[in-house]
Structure formats: structure tokens, C-alpha cells
Enzyme design. Structure first.
Site, short mmCIF file in Angstrom:
data_model
loop_
_atom_site.label_atom_id
_atom_site.label_comp_id
_atom_site.label_asym_id
_atom_site.label_seq_id
_atom_site.Cartn_x
_atom_site.Cartn_y
_atom_site.Cartn_z
N PRO A 112 -66.03 1.98 -79.93
CA PRO A 112 -66.63 2.02 -78.59
C PRO A 112 -66.81 3.47 -78.12
CG PRO A 112 -64.81 0.44 -78.67
CD PRO A 112 -64.80 1.17 -79.98
N ALA A 115 -64.76 5.77 -74.53
CA ALA A 115 -63.70 4.83 -74.17
C ALA A 115 -62.31 5.37 -74.47
CB ALA A 115 -63.92 3.51 -74.91
N GLY A 116 -62.23 6.62 -74.92
CA GLY A 116 -60.90 7.21 -75.19
C GLY A 116 -60.41 6.97 -76.60
N GLY A 118 -61.93 8.32 -79.35
CA GLY A 118 -62.29 9.44 -80.24
C GLY A 118 -63.57 9.22 -81.03
N SER A 119 -64.53 8.49 -80.45
CA SER A 119 -65.74 8.20 -81.23
C SER A 119 -66.54 9.46 -81.53
CB SER A 119 -66.59 7.14 -80.53
OG SER A 119 -67.59 7.70 -79.74
N SER A 120 -66.66 10.38 -80.57
CA SER A 120 -67.48 11.57 -80.84
C SER A 120 -66.83 12.42 -81.93
CB SER A 120 -67.72 12.39 -79.57
OG SER A 120 -66.49 12.82 -79.01
N ALA A 121 -65.49 12.51 -81.93
CA ALA A 121 -64.82 13.30 -82.97
C ALA A 121 -64.99 12.64 -84.34
CB ALA A 121 -63.34 13.46 -82.65
N ALA A 122 -64.88 11.31 -84.39
CA ALA A 122 -65.01 10.62 -85.68
C ALA A 122 -66.41 10.80 -86.25
CB ALA A 122 -64.68 9.14 -85.52
N ASP A 163 -58.38 15.09 -81.11
CA ASP A 163 -59.26 14.05 -81.66
C ASP A 163 -59.78 14.40 -83.06
OD1 ASP A 163 -58.81 12.86 -79.21
OD2 ASP A 163 -60.90 12.46 -78.76
#
Ligand code: PMV
Length: 333
Positions: A112, A115-116, A118-122, A163
């Protein structure tokens, strides 16, 4: 130029912060776990010099010249803002290898957004790893972490680096800004339920609000930081003993500290309280707060009950498994 034509596919995990979000920006260690949701980047070489980036899940795409000029293609207004961090991750890897190459980048993610988790880091970590592998046939985790950290600076302005670190290295880590990581041993069964409020928020804005609070109330803020430092030390001991009850209690205290710096809200508190009422050992918001997700630590086998209670309180809940593996190459010719 070294390397192959591709495609190379790399993936990297999402994360939950068990202890220390926000305080990690000010030097308190964070305890953070990678979880089994992943972002994937697929990279291949182009004949020209463009870095073309597609995010089909979001319906956006566009190309960057090597010097960062954006040529929109598909999608809404904010496409450049969303794609730019991915370009930065690519550019950092090209820079560190001293090469320039046109690349096709496709990113997909089951994490998601905003949402906290870490999607942008992943996304940045998987992209950097795939580019690095394509051009050098190596996976240098430190280089990948540094490239993703540069990308994060565009998103969060002053990221602690927690992250990209967990997404790169995986498992359960103690992360200290400017110092680095230490791998921790997870107690046998660390059953975590994640509850998503569904409210999107900006990490950068929340980190800035906390900074403004620190500037306005320096002495209060430093007592809270001290408490956070002690809390993380206690949590490390509890983890070492495998004492889930103590860990849960400390998570409750951590949520209290996050409330005291103003980053929780009604939606998060509602999910936290519903999880506790349903028997969770402890519950807290995770990540920047202001919406996004909370986590609950539960006794083994209790996950479904707590997930149900979170859903009844209006959240979307799922059981998260620890992902021991950080970034990995999924496919390469
Ligand atoms: O982006 P999020 O929501 O996972 O939050 C990152 C954690 C913070 O401590 C709030 C910011 C940081 O850079 O460490």
C-alpha cells in the site's frame, strides 16, 4: 559498456517499524522488520539515452533525460513527482558505476502506498538493485542502500534511512541513523497484524511537523527523546529474552510517545484500541502516522481474531510475516 541487455528483475520488501519511528530521525535507534509484501523492478537496456519509467499499477509513465528533464507520457498531473525518486535511484547507480545508459524501468508493487509500510523505499531499492545487476552483474547492498537513500531524500527531505536499510538488508534490524544496522534474532514466533486506516498521508509533512514541535518545545522534546531511547533499549532486551508480553507492553508505551508528539490521530487510535481489546499483546501506529498503518503484536494463533476486530473498527487488516530476505535478484538472463 559492461553488462547485459536485460531484462533483470529485482524485488525488495516492505517494512514495519516496531519501535522508534520519528525518534530515529534524532539519533534514537529504531527496531524494524521486513515483511512479506514486495515491490518489483524490471529493467532492460534501451538504444537511446532515455530513462523511461512505467508504473502500470498507477497508470503513469514518462521518460527522463540523463540530466533529469522529464517528458510526460501517461497519467495524471503528479506523474513526474511520483517517478522522479525512481529516476534518482537509477541515476545514482549509473553515477557510481561511471556509466551512462538508456534504460526501460517498470515498477510494480503489492505494498500500500503512503501508508507507512515503506513502499517508496522498496521501489527505489528494487530499482537500484536491478540496474546495478544489469550493468555489473553484482549486487552491492551498500551501493543499493545509498542510491535508495538519495531517492528517499526527494520524498522525505530528511529521511533517517531506516526504510531503505530494512528494504535492502531484510530480516529484523536495529537501525541507527549515521551509524548503520545490526541484525537481530527474531523470537521464534513474531505474529504481527497490520491494520491500514486507508488514510494517505505525507511522511515529509509529518517529519516537518515533529521538527517544528522540537523547535517550539525543545526541553519537552528532549525528555520524550530520552524516554524513547530507554524504551528501545528495553525492547532490545525483551527481544533478546523472547519476552513477547514485555514487547507488547513496550509497543503500547511507544504508541503513547508517538501520541505525545502529535503524529497519531483518531483513526489510528481506534484501530490500536480495537486490537488491544481483542487480546493483542500490544499495538501502536507504525511509520510516520497521521493515517496509514498500525501494527499489533499477538500471541501465536491469535492473529485472525485481532485482524477481525481491526476490520470491525473500520480498518483493512492482514497478517504480516517477517521477510528474512532483503533485496534480491529474481530473474536475469
Ligand atoms: O515513510 P514511513 O511512514 O515509513 O516513515 C518513515 C519513518 C520516519 O521515522 C517517520 C521517518 C524517517 O525518515 O525515519
Amino acid at each position: 559498456m559492461p553488462g547485459q541487455v536485460g531484462p533483470v528483475v529485482a524485488s525488495a520488501p516492505a517494512k514495519v517499524i516496531l519501535f522508534g519511528e520519528h525518534f530515529v530521525v534524532y539519533g534514537v535507534p529504531a527496531i524494524v522488520a521486513a515483511i512479506d509484501l514486495r515491490a518489483r523492478a524490471r529493467i532492460s537496456r534501451r538504444d537511446d539515452e532515455l530513462i523511461r519509467i512505467r508504473a502500470p499499477d498507477l497508470g503513469i509513465s514518462g521518460s527522463f533525460s540523463q540530466d533529469g528533464h522529464f517528458l510526460p507520457e501517461l497519467g495524471r498531473e503528479g506523474a513526474e513527482g511520483t517517478l522522479k525518486p525512481i529516476f534518482i535511484a537509477v541515476r545514482e547507480v549509473l553515477r557510481s558505476l561511471g556509466v551512462s545508459s538508456g534504460l526501460d524501468v517498470e515498477v510494480r508493487s503489492s505494498i500500500p502506498i503512503a501508508a507507512g509500510l515503506g513502499s517508496s523505499a522498496a521501489v527505489a531499492v528494487s530499482t537500484a538493485a536491478a540496474v546495478h545487476w544489469l550493468l555489473s552483474r553484482r549486487l552491492d547492498r551498500e551501493l543499493v542502500f545509498n542510491a535508495a537513500l538519495e531517492a528517499e531524500k526527494l520524498v522525505h527531505i530528511t529521511p533517517s534511512g531506516v526504510d531503505p536499510a530494512i528494504s535492502t538488508y531484510g530480516g529484523l534490524l536495529r537501525y541507527t541513523k549515521g551509524v548503520g544496522i545490526e541484525h537481530l534474532k527474531a523470537p521464534g514466533q513474531l505474529e504481527l497484524v497490520v491494520g491500514d486506516t486507508g488514510l494517505k498521508r505525507s511522511t515529509g509533512a509529518l517529519v516537518s511537523a515533529v521538527r517544528a514541535l522540537r523547535d517550539r518545545r525543545p526541553s519537552r522534546f528532549s525528555s520524550i527523546l530520552e524516554a524513547a531511547m530507554e524504551l528501545v533499549a528495553e525492547a532490545l532486551q525483551a527481544l533478546g529474552r523472547g519476552d513477547l508480553e514485555a514487547l507488547g507492553e513496550l509497543m503500547d508505551v511507544n504508541h503513547g510517545l508517538l501520541c505525545s508528539i502529535g503524529v497519531s490521530n483518531e483513526a489510528l487510535d481506534r484501530l490500536v484500541h480495537s486490537a488491544r481489546r481483542a487480546g493483542a499483546l500490544g499495538a501502536k501506529l507504525t511509520g510516520a502516522g497521521g493515517g496509514g498503518c498500525m501494527i499489533a503484536l499477538v500471541e501465536p494463533g491469535m492473529g485472525q481474531d485481532v485482524a477481525r476486530a481491526i476490520e470491525e473498527a473500520g480498518g483493512r487488516a492482514f497478517l504480516a510475516k517477517l521477510s528474512l530476505e532483503g533485496v534480491r535478484i529474481e530473474a536475469a538472463p
